[in-house]
Design an enzyme around this catalytic site. Structure first.
Site, PDB file in Angstrom:
ATOM      1  N   HIS A 243       0.823  -1.200   0.000  1.00 19.89           N
ATOM      2  CA  HIS A 243       0.000   0.000   0.000  1.00 19.89           C
ATOM      3  C   HIS A 243       0.863   1.259   0.000  1.00 19.89           C
ATOM      4  O   HIS A 243       1.969   1.266   0.543  1.00 19.89           O
ATOM      5  CB  HIS A 243      -0.916   0.012   1.230  1.00 19.89           C
ATOM      6  CG  HIS A 243      -1.878  -1.128   1.254  1.00 19.89           C
ATOM      7  ND1 HIS A 243      -2.372  -1.661   2.426  1.00 19.89           N
ATOM      8  CD2 HIS A 243      -2.438  -1.856   0.248  1.00 19.89           C
ATOM      9  CE1 HIS A 243      -3.206  -2.662   2.141  1.00 19.89           C
ATOM     10  NE2 HIS A 243      -3.253  -2.792   0.829  1.00 19.89           N
TER      11      HIS A 243
ATOM     12  N   LYS B 132       4.647   5.969   7.906  1.00 16.08           N
ATOM     13  CA  LYS B 132       4.112   5.027   8.882  1.00 16.08           C
ATOM     14  C   LYS B 132       5.206   4.565   9.842  1.00 16.08           C
ATOM     15  O   LYS B 132       6.344   4.338   9.438  1.00 16.08           O
ATOM     16  CB  LYS B 132       3.524   3.800   8.176  1.00 16.08           C
ATOM     17  CG  LYS B 132       2.355   4.121   7.254  1.00 16.08           C
ATOM     18  CD  LYS B 132       1.891   2.887   6.495  1.00 16.08           C
ATOM     19  CE  LYS B 132       0.737   3.217   5.564  1.00 16.08           C
ATOM     20  NZ  LYS B 132       0.313   2.053   4.760  1.00 16.08           N
TER      21      LYS B 132
ATOM     22  N   TYR C 244      -0.119   1.036  13.773  1.00  8.88           N
ATOM     23  CA  TYR C 244       0.529   1.975  12.862  1.00  8.88           C
ATOM     24  C   TYR C 244       0.311   3.403  13.381  1.00  8.88           C
ATOM     25  O   TYR C 244      -0.826   3.787  13.645  1.00  8.88           O
ATOM     26  CB  TYR C 244      -0.091   1.950  11.465  1.00  8.88           C
ATOM     27  CG  TYR C 244      -0.500   0.631  10.868  1.00  8.88           C
ATOM     28  CD1 TYR C 244       0.099   0.170   9.693  1.00  8.88           C
ATOM     29  CD2 TYR C 244      -1.531  -0.140  11.417  1.00  8.88           C
ATOM     30  CE1 TYR C 244      -0.299  -1.018   9.097  1.00  8.88           C
ATOM     31  CE2 TYR C 244      -1.938  -1.330  10.832  1.00  8.88           C
ATOM     32  CZ  TYR C 244      -1.323  -1.759   9.675  1.00  8.88           C
ATOM     33  OH  TYR C 244      -1.722  -2.934   9.083  1.00  8.88           O
TER      34      TYR C 244
END
Length: 205
Positions: free
Chosen positions: A62, A72, A132
């Site tokens: 992603h 992230k 995350y």
């Protein structure tokens, strides 16, 4: 904590120092100042997510449009996952390269993934729980994916392919080269310019 850059520039492995005693264990799993020293700018925390996955579940690859994309900081609070960062920045010297880190509830490592990089993981145990910290909120229109089974990238999940569980969205995602040709991948030079803006240095890192 110890922080080292991975084979994909802009990604880092974070290994915390743990303090066990007869009550349990204590650790700092995130320090904005230490991460800023490594990355060049602090993580501007805007959203925090948690996923719980069955063994064999693959989430990714992603990424989001740059800017602002979505940096992230990822850790596994229960069980174990093999976490991947993939260089999908068109024009990057390491385009198509990847690196991986085992994240688990023993060593309690974390991984930082810069804006414009692809992120993916495979759950190695049932109920693997991943948290995350993200630099931007989820924006469906800016989110994209590359097929995690893309042979050009060649991620090594360490599990037989028939045991892997993918969402329809990830299964239907384009491979790396088709995604490049479709124009949906981040541009390396644009990423460098955005990093420089975040660093406040006026130039690429």
């Amino acid at each position: 904590m110890d922080i080292r850059e991975l084979a994909v520039p802009g990604s880092f492995e974070v290994t915390p120092r743990q303090f066990p005693d007869d009550r349990g264990v204590f650790l700092e799993y995130y320090r904005f100042d230490r991460l800023e020293e490594a990355v060049g700018h602090p993580l501007d925390l805007r959203q925090a997510n948690t996923s719980v996955s069955r063994r064999g579940t693959v989430r990714g690859i992603h990424f989001a449009d740059v800017p602002p994309s979505q940096a992230k900081y990822v850790t596994c609070t229960r069980g174990a996952v093999l976490d991947f960062v993939v260089d999908i920045r068109v024009g990057s010297p390491t385009f198509g390269a990847w690196d991986s880190v085992r994240l688990d509830d023993v060593d309690r490592r974390a991984i930082y993934v810069a804006e414009g990089l692809g992120h993916c993981f495979v759950a190695l145990e049932d109920d693997a729980t991943v948290s995350y910290l993200c630099s931007a909120t989820y924006a469906p229109g800016r989110e994209h994916g590359v097929n995690p089974l893309c042979k050009t990238i060649g991620l090594d999940f360490g599990l037989p392919e028939e045991e892997l569980l993918l969402s329809p969205k990830d299964t239907e995602a384009l491979g790396l080269l088709k995604a490049r040709d479709a124009g949906i991948l981040p541009d390396y030079e644009e990423c460098l310019a955005f990093y420089a803006e975040l660093d406040g240095a006026g130039g690429p890192r």
